[in-house]
Design a protein around this motif. Structure first.
Motif, mmCIF file in Angstrom:
data_model
loop_
_atom_site.group_PDB
_atom_site.id
_atom_site.type_symbol
_atom_site.label_atom_id
_atom_site.label_comp_id
_atom_site.label_asym_id
_atom_site.label_seq_id
_atom_site.Cartn_x
_atom_site.Cartn_y
_atom_site.Cartn_z
ATOM 1 N N LEU A 36 0.825 -1.204 0.000
ATOM 2 C CA LEU A 36 0.000 0.000 0.000
ATOM 3 C C LEU A 36 0.862 1.259 0.000
ATOM 4 C CD1 LEU A 36 -2.900 -0.758 2.519
ATOM 5 C CD2 LEU A 36 -3.074 -0.491 0.051
ATOM 6 N N VAL A 37 1.984 1.210 -0.709
ATOM 7 C CA VAL A 37 2.867 2.380 -0.738
ATOM 8 C C VAL A 37 2.116 3.601 -1.262
ATOM 9 C CG1 VAL A 37 4.977 3.341 -1.701
ATOM 10 C CG2 VAL A 37 4.903 0.943 -1.033
ATOM 11 N N ALA A 38 1.220 3.366 -2.215
ATOM 12 C CA ALA A 38 0.495 4.493 -2.820
ATOM 13 C C ALA A 38 -0.384 5.218 -1.818
ATOM 14 C CB ALA A 38 -0.349 4.003 -3.997
ATOM 15 N N ILE A 39 -0.805 4.529 -0.729
ATOM 16 C CA ILE A 39 -1.689 5.198 0.227
ATOM 17 C C ILE A 39 -0.969 6.338 0.934
ATOM 18 C CG2 ILE A 39 -1.206 3.804 2.302
ATOM 19 C CD1 ILE A 39 -4.208 3.839 2.861
ATOM 20 N N ALA A 46 -4.043 14.290 0.162
ATOM 21 C CA ALA A 46 -5.331 14.634 0.745
ATOM 22 C C ALA A 46 -5.140 15.651 1.871
ATOM 23 C CB ALA A 46 -6.015 13.378 1.274
ATOM 24 N N CYS A 47 -4.014 15.547 2.592
ATOM 25 C CA CYS A 47 -3.700 16.521 3.650
ATOM 26 C C CYS A 47 -3.651 17.943 3.105
ATOM 27 C CB CYS A 47 -2.350 16.200 4.295
ATOM 28 S SG CYS A 47 -2.354 14.742 5.340
ATOM 29 N N PHE A 48 -3.238 18.064 1.862
ATOM 30 C CA PHE A 48 -3.118 19.397 1.266
ATOM 31 C C PHE A 48 -4.483 20.086 1.243
ATOM 32 C CE2 PHE A 48 -2.582 22.293 -2.433
ATOM 33 C CZ PHE A 48 -1.533 23.040 -1.929
ATOM 34 N N GLY A 49 -5.558 19.287 1.049
ATOM 35 C CA GLY A 49 -6.898 19.856 1.117
ATOM 36 C C GLY A 49 -7.189 20.422 2.492
ATOM 37 N N GLY A 50 -6.777 19.698 3.540
ATOM 38 C CA GLY A 50 -6.964 20.184 4.900
ATOM 39 C C GLY A 50 -6.156 21.438 5.187
ATOM 40 N N LEU A 51 -4.942 21.476 4.667
ATOM 41 C CA LEU A 51 -4.106 22.661 4.860
ATOM 42 C C LEU A 51 -4.755 23.893 4.229
ATOM 43 C CD1 LEU A 51 -0.567 21.184 4.053
ATOM 44 C CD2 LEU A 51 -1.502 21.709 6.313
ATOM 45 N N GLY A 52 -5.219 23.725 2.978
ATOM 46 C CA GLY A 52 -5.856 24.849 2.287
ATOM 47 C C GLY A 52 -7.110 25.321 2.986
ATOM 48 N N GLU A 87 -8.163 -0.775 -3.994
ATOM 49 C CA GLU A 87 -7.558 0.243 -3.130
ATOM 50 C C GLU A 87 -6.799 1.289 -3.928
ATOM 51 O OE1 GLU A 87 -5.378 -2.301 -0.461
ATOM 52 O OE2 GLU A 87 -6.833 -1.990 1.136
ATOM 53 N N ASP A 88 -6.121 0.875 -5.014
ATOM 54 C CA ASP A 88 -5.380 1.867 -5.795
ATOM 55 C C ASP A 88 -6.329 2.859 -6.475
ATOM 56 O OD1 ASP A 88 -6.431 -0.032 -7.472
ATOM 57 O OD2 ASP A 88 -4.670 -0.168 -8.783
ATOM 58 N N SER A 89 -7.526 2.390 -6.858
ATOM 59 C CA SER A 89 -8.513 3.293 -7.460
ATOM 60 C C SER A 89 -9.045 4.272 -6.417
ATOM 61 C CB SER A 89 -9.673 2.490 -8.056
ATOM 62 O OG SER A 89 -9.211 1.604 -9.057
ATOM 63 N N ALA A 90 -9.359 3.761 -5.214
ATOM 64 C CA ALA A 90 -9.850 4.636 -4.144
ATOM 65 C C ALA A 90 -8.796 5.667 -3.755
ATOM 66 C CB ALA A 90 -10.247 3.795 -2.932
ATOM 67 N N ILE A 91 -7.529 5.247 -3.718
ATOM 68 C CA ILE A 91 -6.438 6.160 -3.379
ATOM 69 C C ILE A 91 -6.313 7.262 -4.420
ATOM 70 C CG2 ILE A 91 -3.920 6.342 -3.164
ATOM 71 C CD1 ILE A 91 -4.011 3.503 -1.933
ATOM 72 N N ALA A 92 -6.479 6.907 -5.700
ATOM 73 C CA ALA A 92 -6.389 7.900 -6.774
ATOM 74 C C ALA A 92 -7.471 8.968 -6.627
ATOM 75 C CB ALA A 92 -6.503 7.206 -8.133
ATOM 76 N N VAL A 93 -8.674 8.533 -6.246
ATOM 77 C CA VAL A 93 -9.771 9.489 -6.052
ATOM 78 C C VAL A 93 -9.466 10.426 -4.892
ATOM 79 C CG1 VAL A 93 -12.200 9.706 -5.411
ATOM 80 C CG2 VAL A 93 -11.496 7.944 -7.038
ATOM 81 N N VAL A 94 -9.021 9.869 -3.771
ATOM 82 C CA VAL A 94 -8.688 10.670 -2.589
ATOM 83 C C VAL A 94 -7.569 11.650 -2.908
ATOM 84 C CG1 VAL A 94 -7.635 10.537 -0.301
ATOM 85 C CG2 VAL A 94 -9.516 8.994 -0.895
#
Length: 271
Positions: A36-39, A46-52, A87-94
């Motif tokens: 799950l390296v991609a996660i 996704a954190c960048f959204g929280g920062l903004g 999981e890789d598809s869900a990660i791409a969306v996030v």
């Protein structure tokens, strides 16, 4: 180089990389084992959204980044188990949603966002005593969880389906580890930044995996490699006055290449 230890900001940075390198190595071993390296990249972006959003609303951006990280990581786990989405598809969306929200709210935030570069590229030398307490508490919780559920963590990392058959608490382990991964990512952003975080969570484990294949051995080797690379990178970056986060990652890459070449040489000698 010893004279740098006279400065509190450098001592804080040194303690910070020591603590987080241990936590990142433990989390990274789990991520590598579960493939799950991609996660780490998905949750990081996704954190960048929280920062903004945090900057736009005037709320502590680290708190908002943590909320986004935990929500996105739990969301990936939930979608993959509940709806059988890869999981890789869900990660791409996030990944995409987080970056889009971050860019939007950073643009809408009036004026200049002063600390954004620190989160994007890392600024190890700004670690405070408060950060050290946060790092230390998180690492203590992580170590305690590993001590209590080590066998279950290893089993779930390698074969979740078999663990369900023998009635291990797969959902509890997966969701708890997912939250710990998210929190580790948020805390480590201040060390190496959004852009370089994935390397810290993968390169030491990749290096350890060259010679070790058992979870425990990989984890201990990853901790040693991570600590050594972080300390060496911190001193080199400070001495030559360049970003320490970049030097740490370059050091990790150099160690990986060196170990890979050594493996090839030893294999030829055996033949």
């Amino acid at each position: 180089m010893i004279e740098f230890l006279e400065y509190e900001f450098f001592r804080n940075a040194l303690w910070g990389v020591l603590i987080i390198s241990v936590a990142a190595a433990m989390i990274g071993t789990y991520i590598i084992t579960r493939r799950l390296v991609a996660i780490s990249g998905g949750v990081t972006h996704a954190c960048f959204g929280g920062l903004g959003l945090g900057y736009f609303l005037g709320i502590n951006p680290v708190v908002m980044a943590a909320l986004f990280a935990i929500t996105s990581s739990v969301g990936v786990e939930w979608m993959s188990t509940r709806y059988r989405i890869r999981e890789d598809s869900a990660i791409a969306v996030v990944w995409a949603i987080g970056m889009a929200i971050g860019v939007l709210f950073v643009f809408l935030t009036p004026g200049y966002v002063p600390e954004l570069n620190a989160f994007l590229f890392g600024n190890i030398l700004t670690i405070s005593r408060g950060d050290l307490w946060a790092f230390g508490i998180f690492t203590a919780v992580l170590i305690l969880f590993f001590l209590c559920f080590y066998n279950q963590i290893v089993a779930c990392a390698f074969d979740r389906d078999f663990c369900r058959v023998i009635h291990l608490p797969v959902r509890f382990i997966n969701y708890t580890m997912t939250v710990l991964v998210a929190v580790c990512i948020v805390l480590t952003i201040r060390l190496v930044g959004v852009m370089l975080l994935m390397s810290m969570l993968s390169l030491p484990m990749m290096s350890a995996e060259i010679f070790f294949h058992r979870f425990r051995s990989m984890m201990w080797a990853s901790i040693v490699i991570s600590v050594v690379c972080c300390v060496v990178g911190l001193f080199i970056g400070t001495v030559i006055d360049v970003p320490c986060s970049a030097i740490i990652v370059i050091t990790m890459v150099a160690v990986y290449i060196l170990l890979k070449v050594s493996q090839a040489v030893f294999s030829r000698e055996k033949e």
